[in-house]
Design an enzyme around this catalytic site. Structure first.
Site, PDB file in Angstrom:
ATOM      1  N   ASP A   1      -4.687  -0.890  -1.784  1.00  5.56           N
ATOM      2  CA  ASP A   1      -6.006  -0.687  -1.172  1.00  5.56           C
ATOM      3  C   ASP A   1      -6.880  -0.017  -2.244  1.00  5.56           C
ATOM      4  O   ASP A   1      -6.458   0.984  -2.843  1.00  5.56           O
ATOM      5  CB  ASP A   1      -5.805   0.232   0.046  1.00  5.56           C
ATOM      6  CG  ASP A   1      -6.771  -0.013   1.194  1.00  5.56           C
ATOM      7  OD1 ASP A   1      -7.181  -1.171   1.416  1.00  5.56           O
ATOM      8  OD2 ASP A   1      -7.095   0.968   1.903  1.00  5.56           O
TER       9      ASP A   1
ATOM     10  N   CYS B   1      -2.097  -2.788   7.607  1.00  3.93           N
ATOM     11  CA  CYS B   1      -2.006  -3.713   6.470  1.00  3.93           C
ATOM     12  C   CYS B   1      -0.722  -4.531   6.446  1.00  3.93           C
ATOM     13  O   CYS B   1      -0.743  -5.707   6.074  1.00  3.93           O
ATOM     14  CB  CYS B   1      -2.245  -2.961   5.172  1.00  3.93           C
ATOM     15  SG  CYS B   1      -3.974  -2.415   5.059  1.00  3.93           S
TER      16      CYS B   1
ATOM     17  N   ASP C   1       0.789  -1.246   0.000  1.00  2.00           N
ATOM     18  CA  ASP C   1       0.000   0.000   0.000  1.00  2.00           C
ATOM     19  C   ASP C   1       0.822   1.298   0.000  1.00  2.00           C
ATOM     20  O   ASP C   1       0.531   2.219   0.777  1.00  2.00           O
ATOM     21  CB  ASP C   1      -0.972   0.004   1.188  1.00  2.00           C
ATOM     22  CG  ASP C   1      -1.987  -1.132   1.135  1.00  2.00           C
ATOM     23  OD1 ASP C   1      -1.926  -1.958   0.203  1.00  2.00           O
ATOM     24  OD2 ASP C   1      -2.834  -1.203   2.047  1.00  2.00           O
TER      25      ASP C   1
ATOM     26  N   LYS D   1      -7.261  -4.979  -2.896  1.00  2.00           N
ATOM     27  CA  LYS D   1      -8.060  -5.431  -1.765  1.00  2.00           C
ATOM     28  C   LYS D   1      -8.982  -4.309  -1.315  1.00  2.00           C
ATOM     29  O   LYS D   1      -8.752  -3.143  -1.653  1.00  2.00           O
ATOM     30  CB  LYS D   1      -7.157  -5.885  -0.615  1.00  2.00           C
ATOM     31  CG  LYS D   1      -6.250  -4.769  -0.117  1.00  2.00           C
ATOM     32  CD  LYS D   1      -5.190  -5.290   0.826  1.00  2.00           C
ATOM     33  CE  LYS D   1      -4.277  -4.178   1.269  1.00  2.00           C
ATOM     34  NZ  LYS D   1      -4.927  -3.111   2.039  1.00  2.00           N
TER      35      LYS D   1
ATOM     36  N   HIS E   1     -10.534   7.034   1.650  1.00  2.99           N
ATOM     37  CA  HIS E   1      -9.143   6.886   1.193  1.00  2.99           C
ATOM     38  C   HIS E   1      -9.070   5.819   0.112  1.00  2.99           C
ATOM     39  O   HIS E   1      -9.905   4.921   0.065  1.00  2.99           O
ATOM     40  CB  HIS E   1      -8.216   6.502   2.362  1.00  2.99           C
ATOM     41  CG  HIS E   1      -8.539   5.150   2.939  1.00  2.99           C
ATOM     42  ND1 HIS E   1      -9.565   4.947   3.832  1.00  2.99           N
ATOM     43  CD2 HIS E   1      -7.994   3.930   2.728  1.00  2.99           C
ATOM     44  CE1 HIS E   1      -9.640   3.665   4.134  1.00  2.99           C
ATOM     45  NE2 HIS E   1      -8.702   3.014   3.471  1.00  2.99           N
TER      46      HIS E   1
ATOM     47  N   HIS F   1     -17.693   2.397   0.309  1.00  2.00           N
ATOM     48  CA  HIS F   1     -17.134   1.382   1.210  1.00  2.00           C
ATOM     49  C   HIS F   1     -17.547   1.613   2.664  1.00  2.00           C
ATOM     50  O   HIS F   1     -17.514   2.744   3.159  1.00  2.00           O
ATOM     51  CB  HIS F   1     -15.597   1.332   1.114  1.00  2.00           C
ATOM     52  CG  HIS F   1     -15.044   0.064   1.660  1.00  2.00           C
ATOM     53  ND1 HIS F   1     -14.578  -0.045   2.947  1.00  2.00           N
ATOM     54  CD2 HIS F   1     -14.965  -1.177   1.109  1.00  2.00           C
ATOM     55  CE1 HIS F   1     -14.211  -1.308   3.161  1.00  2.00           C
ATOM     56  NE2 HIS F   1     -14.429  -2.011   2.044  1.00  2.00           N
TER      57      HIS F   1
ATOM     58  N   HIS G   1     -10.744   0.903  -2.750  1.00  2.19           N
ATOM     59  CA  HIS G   1     -12.111   0.916  -2.234  1.00  2.19           C
ATOM     60  C   HIS G   1     -13.100   1.589  -3.182  1.00  2.19           C
ATOM     61  O   HIS G   1     -12.790   2.645  -3.750  1.00  2.19           O
ATOM     62  CB  HIS G   1     -12.167   1.702  -0.915  1.00  2.19           C
ATOM     63  CG  HIS G   1     -11.377   1.122   0.200  1.00  2.19           C
ATOM     64  ND1 HIS G   1     -11.546  -0.158   0.649  1.00  2.19           N
ATOM     65  CD2 HIS G   1     -10.412   1.671   0.999  1.00  2.19           C
ATOM     66  CE1 HIS G   1     -10.726  -0.376   1.675  1.00  2.19           C
ATOM     67  NE2 HIS G   1     -10.014   0.708   1.897  1.00  2.19           N
TER      68      HIS G   1
END
Ligand code: VGL
Ligand code: ZN
Length: 206
Positions: A48, A153, A8, A108, A83, A54, A50
């Protein structure tokens, strides 16, 4: 075979970003240097990623504030600022990150109904990202972790890596945490208990 997993390194986790990790930018030159060695047989990254709706975003829970807690997917959930929204600049890797050697990127956090800290699974371990199978297919047996955030993470990825039976190394100076006290007092202890080795980049680059 040794794999470096870069977790990330995205604009939103860097200074100026929506969920900036203090001094997060300091890990980038270290990660770049690590990649320049021929120590690793494989480099992969996580991202990451989203959707705007989310469930981990405080903005999707009217009346709640950022960093409040709620329940999501049956699990306790910290509510974050918006984010790493898909296809936004905040979700992009830092342009200072050397990405030439990254062979695969595992995204993810796409299911709005559950968060996903680890690169291997969502937080409920309902869905596997395929990362472990990919690594096993490449005969990886040692995993080295670096990136952001050290207490989220990178941490959860390290725990899952150890559970999958990979010899797991957490490169401490190549990670920064949202809460450095939590990292020092809780996360490190839990990693060591799992059998994860905590090392420094200078153990690899000399
Ligand atoms: C992360 C909080 C929310 C991380 C991702 O990359 O550590 N932390 N989403
Ligand atoms: Zn996230």
């Amino acid at each position: 075979m040794k794999a470096l997993i870069i977790i990330d390194i995205q604009n939103d986790f860097l200074p100026g970003g929506a969920l900036a990790v203090n001094k997060g930018d300091e890990v980038i030159p270290i990660i770049n240097k690590l990649q320049q060695t021929d120590f690793f047989d494989l480099v992969v990254a996580t991202q990451d990623w989203h959707p705007q709706n989310h469930g981990s975003f405080a903005s999707n829970h009217p009346g709640k504030n950022q960093f409040d807690k709620t329940t999501l997917g049956g699990l306790e959930q910290i509510l974050w600022p918006d984010h790493c929204v898909q296809e936004t600049n905040g979700a992009e890797f830092s342009d200072k990150l050397d990405t030439k050697k990254i062979e695969a990127i595992f995204r993810k956090g796409m299911d709005p109904n559950i968060d996903s800290y680890s690169g291997f699974f969502d937080n409920g371990k309902k869905k596997d990202t395929g990362l472990a199978a990919y690594l096993k297919g490449r005969n990886v047996d040692e995993i080295y972790l670096a990136g952001l955030a050290g207490d989220f993470c990178v941490y959860y990825s390290a725990l899952d890596s150890a559970d999958f039976g990979f010899k797991t190394y957490f490169i401490e100076d190549a990670a920064r945490s949202i809460d450095e006290n939590n990292f020092e007092n809780v996360v490190k202890k839990n990693l060591l208990e799992k059998g994860v080795s905590i090392i420094k980049s200078t153990d690899i680059i000399n």
